[in-house]
Design a protein around this motif. Structure first.
Motif, PDB file in Angstrom:
ATOM      1  N   ASN A  80      11.211 -10.700  -6.489  1.00  0.00           N
ATOM      2  CA  ASN A  80      12.554 -11.268  -6.619  1.00  0.00           C
ATOM      3  C   ASN A  80      12.966 -12.057  -5.386  1.00  0.00           C
ATOM      4  O   ASN A  80      13.806 -12.944  -5.468  1.00  0.00           O
ATOM      5  CB  ASN A  80      13.578 -10.172  -6.923  1.00  0.00           C
ATOM      6  CG  ASN A  80      13.542  -9.763  -8.376  1.00  0.00           C
ATOM      7  OD1 ASN A  80      13.443 -10.606  -9.259  1.00  0.00           O
ATOM      8  ND2 ASN A  80      13.581  -8.470  -8.640  1.00  0.00           N
ATOM      9  N   LEU A  81      12.343 -11.724  -4.242  1.00  0.00           N
ATOM     10  CA  LEU A  81      12.602 -12.470  -3.003  1.00  0.00           C
ATOM     11  C   LEU A  81      11.663 -13.683  -2.870  1.00  0.00           C
ATOM     12  O   LEU A  81      11.625 -14.325  -1.830  1.00  0.00           O
ATOM     13  CB  LEU A  81      12.443 -11.543  -1.789  1.00  0.00           C
ATOM     14  CG  LEU A  81      13.508 -10.445  -1.662  1.00  0.00           C
ATOM     15  CD1 LEU A  81      13.096  -9.418  -0.615  1.00  0.00           C
ATOM     16  CD2 LEU A  81      14.864 -11.054  -1.325  1.00  0.00           C
ATOM     17  N   GLN A  82      10.896 -13.945  -3.920  1.00  0.00           N
ATOM     18  CA  GLN A  82      10.008 -15.118  -4.003  1.00  0.00           C
ATOM     19  C   GLN A  82       8.734 -15.008  -3.165  1.00  0.00           C
ATOM     20  O   GLN A  82       8.177 -16.019  -2.739  1.00  0.00           O
ATOM     21  CB  GLN A  82      10.755 -16.417  -3.640  1.00  0.00           C
ATOM     22  CG  GLN A  82      11.995 -16.673  -4.480  1.00  0.00           C
ATOM     23  CD  GLN A  82      11.693 -16.805  -5.964  1.00  0.00           C
ATOM     24  OE1 GLN A  82      10.822 -17.556  -6.354  1.00  0.00           O
ATOM     25  NE2 GLN A  82      12.397 -16.049  -6.801  1.00  0.00           N
ATOM     26  N   TYR A  83       8.257 -13.784  -2.922  1.00  0.00           N
ATOM     27  CA  TYR A  83       6.983 -13.608  -2.226  1.00  0.00           C
ATOM     28  C   TYR A  83       5.881 -13.409  -3.258  1.00  0.00           C
ATOM     29  O   TYR A  83       6.148 -13.016  -4.387  1.00  0.00           O
ATOM     30  CB  TYR A  83       7.044 -12.410  -1.265  1.00  0.00           C
ATOM     31  CG  TYR A  83       8.005 -12.622  -0.124  1.00  0.00           C
ATOM     32  CD1 TYR A  83       7.735 -13.551   0.879  1.00  0.00           C
ATOM     33  CD2 TYR A  83       9.188 -11.909  -0.042  1.00  0.00           C
ATOM     34  CE1 TYR A  83       8.619 -13.755   1.926  1.00  0.00           C
ATOM     35  CE2 TYR A  83      10.081 -12.106   1.002  1.00  0.00           C
ATOM     36  CZ  TYR A  83       9.789 -13.028   1.977  1.00  0.00           C
ATOM     37  OH  TYR A  83      10.662 -13.237   3.014  1.00  0.00           O
ATOM     38  N   GLU A  84       4.648 -13.667  -2.852  1.00  0.00           N
ATOM     39  CA  GLU A  84       3.494 -13.480  -3.727  1.00  0.00           C
ATOM     40  C   GLU A  84       2.810 -12.162  -3.360  1.00  0.00           C
ATOM     41  O   GLU A  84       2.516 -11.920  -2.195  1.00  0.00           O
ATOM     42  CB  GLU A  84       2.511 -14.641  -3.539  1.00  0.00           C
ATOM     43  CG  GLU A  84       1.267 -14.525  -4.393  1.00  0.00           C
ATOM     44  CD  GLU A  84       0.273 -15.651  -4.145  1.00  0.00           C
ATOM     45  OE1 GLU A  84      -0.859 -15.532  -4.647  1.00  0.00           O
ATOM     46  OE2 GLU A  84       0.602 -16.633  -3.448  1.00  0.00           O
ATOM     47  N   ILE A  85       2.550 -11.330  -4.359  1.00  0.00           N
ATOM     48  CA  ILE A  85       1.841 -10.067  -4.131  1.00  0.00           C
ATOM     49  C   ILE A  85       0.370 -10.331  -4.422  1.00  0.00           C
ATOM     50  O   ILE A  85      -0.007 -10.610  -5.558  1.00  0.00           O
ATOM     51  CB  ILE A  85       2.383  -8.933  -5.032  1.00  0.00           C
ATOM     52  CG1 ILE A  85       3.903  -8.796  -4.894  1.00  0.00           C
ATOM     53  CG2 ILE A  85       1.661  -7.622  -4.730  1.00  0.00           C
ATOM     54  CD1 ILE A  85       4.420  -8.630  -3.487  1.00  0.00           C
ATOM     55  N   VAL A  86      -0.471 -10.252  -3.393  1.00  0.00           N
ATOM     56  CA  VAL A  86      -1.896 -10.570  -3.565  1.00  0.00           C
ATOM     57  C   VAL A  86      -2.749  -9.338  -3.793  1.00  0.00           C
ATOM     58  O   VAL A  86      -3.874  -9.452  -4.301  1.00  0.00           O
ATOM     59  CB  VAL A  86      -2.463 -11.377  -2.372  1.00  0.00           C
ATOM     60  CG1 VAL A  86      -1.825 -12.761  -2.317  1.00  0.00           C
ATOM     61  CG2 VAL A  86      -2.296 -10.641  -1.062  1.00  0.00           C
ATOM     62  N   ALA A  87      -2.254  -8.154  -3.416  1.00  0.00           N
ATOM     63  CA  ALA A  87      -3.031  -6.933  -3.606  1.00  0.00           C
ATOM     64  C   ALA A  87      -2.127  -5.712  -3.514  1.00  0.00           C
ATOM     65  O   ALA A  87      -1.071  -5.763  -2.877  1.00  0.00           O
ATOM     66  CB  ALA A  87      -4.135  -6.835  -2.562  1.00  0.00           C
ATOM     67  N   GLU A  88      -2.583  -4.636  -4.166  1.00  0.00           N
ATOM     68  CA  GLU A  88      -1.907  -3.349  -4.081  1.00  0.00           C
ATOM     69  C   GLU A  88      -2.960  -2.280  -3.866  1.00  0.00           C
ATOM     70  O   GLU A  88      -4.013  -2.306  -4.494  1.00  0.00           O
ATOM     71  CB  GLU A  88      -1.165  -3.033  -5.384  1.00  0.00           C
ATOM     72  CG  GLU A  88      -0.009  -3.959  -5.686  1.00  0.00           C
ATOM     73  CD  GLU A  88       0.711  -3.557  -6.970  1.00  0.00           C
ATOM     74  OE1 GLU A  88       0.988  -2.348  -7.156  1.00  0.00           O
ATOM     75  OE2 GLU A  88       0.971  -4.453  -7.779  1.00  0.00           O
ATOM     76  N   GLY A  89      -2.665  -1.338  -2.976  1.00  0.00           N
ATOM     77  CA  GLY A  89      -3.577  -0.239  -2.713  1.00  0.00           C
ATOM     78  C   GLY A  89      -2.847   1.084  -2.770  1.00  0.00           C
ATOM     79  O   GLY A  89      -1.628   1.136  -2.615  1.00  0.00           O
ATOM     80  N   SER A  90      -3.620   2.170  -2.976  1.00  0.00           N
ATOM     81  CA  SER A  90      -3.002   3.488  -3.102  1.00  0.00           C
ATOM     82  C   SER A  90      -3.406   4.458  -1.988  1.00  0.00           C
ATOM     83  O   SER A  90      -3.015   5.613  -2.014  1.00  0.00           O
ATOM     84  CB  SER A  90      -3.338   4.100  -4.464  1.00  0.00           C
ATOM     85  OG  SER A  90      -4.739   4.256  -4.598  1.00  0.00           O
TER      86      SER A  90
ATOM     87  N   VAL B 149       0.853  -1.193   0.000  1.00  0.00           N
ATOM     88  CA  VAL B 149       0.000   0.000   0.000  1.00  0.00           C
ATOM     89  C   VAL B 149       0.889   1.244   0.000  1.00  0.00           C
ATOM     90  O   VAL B 149       1.668   1.462   0.933  1.00  0.00           O
ATOM     91  CB  VAL B 149      -0.940   0.031   1.222  1.00  0.00           C
ATOM     92  CG1 VAL B 149      -1.885   1.228   1.127  1.00  0.00           C
ATOM     93  CG2 VAL B 149      -1.725  -1.270   1.347  1.00  0.00           C
ATOM     94  N   ASP B 150       0.763   2.029  -1.073  1.00  0.00           N
ATOM     95  CA  ASP B 150       1.514   3.281  -1.197  1.00  0.00           C
ATOM     96  C   ASP B 150       0.809   4.118  -2.248  1.00  0.00           C
ATOM     97  O   ASP B 150       0.349   3.568  -3.253  1.00  0.00           O
ATOM     98  CB  ASP B 150       2.962   3.003  -1.618  1.00  0.00           C
ATOM     99  CG  ASP B 150       3.877   4.189  -1.377  1.00  0.00           C
ATOM    100  OD1 ASP B 150       3.670   5.238  -2.043  1.00  0.00           O
ATOM    101  OD2 ASP B 150       4.779   4.084  -0.539  1.00  0.00           O
ATOM    102  N   ASP B 151       0.715   5.421  -2.033  1.00  0.00           N
ATOM    103  CA  ASP B 151       0.037   6.259  -3.018  1.00  0.00           C
ATOM    104  C   ASP B 151       0.889   6.507  -4.255  1.00  0.00           C
ATOM    105  O   ASP B 151       0.379   6.941  -5.283  1.00  0.00           O
ATOM    106  CB  ASP B 151      -0.429   7.587  -2.405  1.00  0.00           C
ATOM    107  CG  ASP B 151       0.699   8.421  -1.840  1.00  0.00           C
ATOM    108  OD1 ASP B 151       1.678   7.845  -1.332  1.00  0.00           O
ATOM    109  OD2 ASP B 151       0.590   9.663  -1.883  1.00  0.00           O
TER     110      ASP B 151
END
Length: 121
Positions: free
Chosen positions: A24-34, A8-10
């Motif tokens: 790149n660190l092998q984590y899964e990004i499930v959502a992004e917010g602004s 979460v970042d605007d």
């Protein structure tokens, strides 16, 4: 199983940079917010293992969103991020329930260390 992370970042550029580092660190990004409002709604929907959250955002700041997320899930793992390394914001973040605080601009190794440590708290 990969840990599921919400960013979460605007700033779209900051979200993209954080996403690139975490992928790149092998984590899964499930959502992004602004903004903080999106963060609260997305947290309820995706229940990520960890959240990275900016402090200064429109509509609802990151600390207010953090308080709401902790209210929903007292065990939520949130790492606050801010270009403002002001002591009072860091203290307020920890008092609200943050597990760590990363100062922008991001350092890949610092992100890797913080995420790994917080996920295994």
């Amino acid at each position: 199983m990969k840990a599921k992370i919400m960013i979460v970042d605007d700033g779209a550029f900051i979200r993209a940079m954080m996403k690139d580092i975490l992928l790149n660190l092998q984590y899964e990004i499930v959502a992004e917010g602004s903004n903080g409002l999106e963060a609260v709604h997305l947290y309820k929907r995706f229940k990520p293992d960890l959240v990275t959250m900016d402090i200064t955002m429109p509509e609802m700041d990151g600390i207010a969103a953090l308080r709401q997320i902790i209210g929903i899930d007292p065990l939520a793992k949130v790492i606050m991020c801010s270009a403002m390394g002001q002591r009072n914001l860091i203290v307020e973040s920890f008092q609200a329930g943050a597990k760590d605080f990363i100062v922008k601009p991001f350092n890949r190794d610092r992100i890797a260390e913080a995420v790994k440590r917080v996920l295994f708290l």
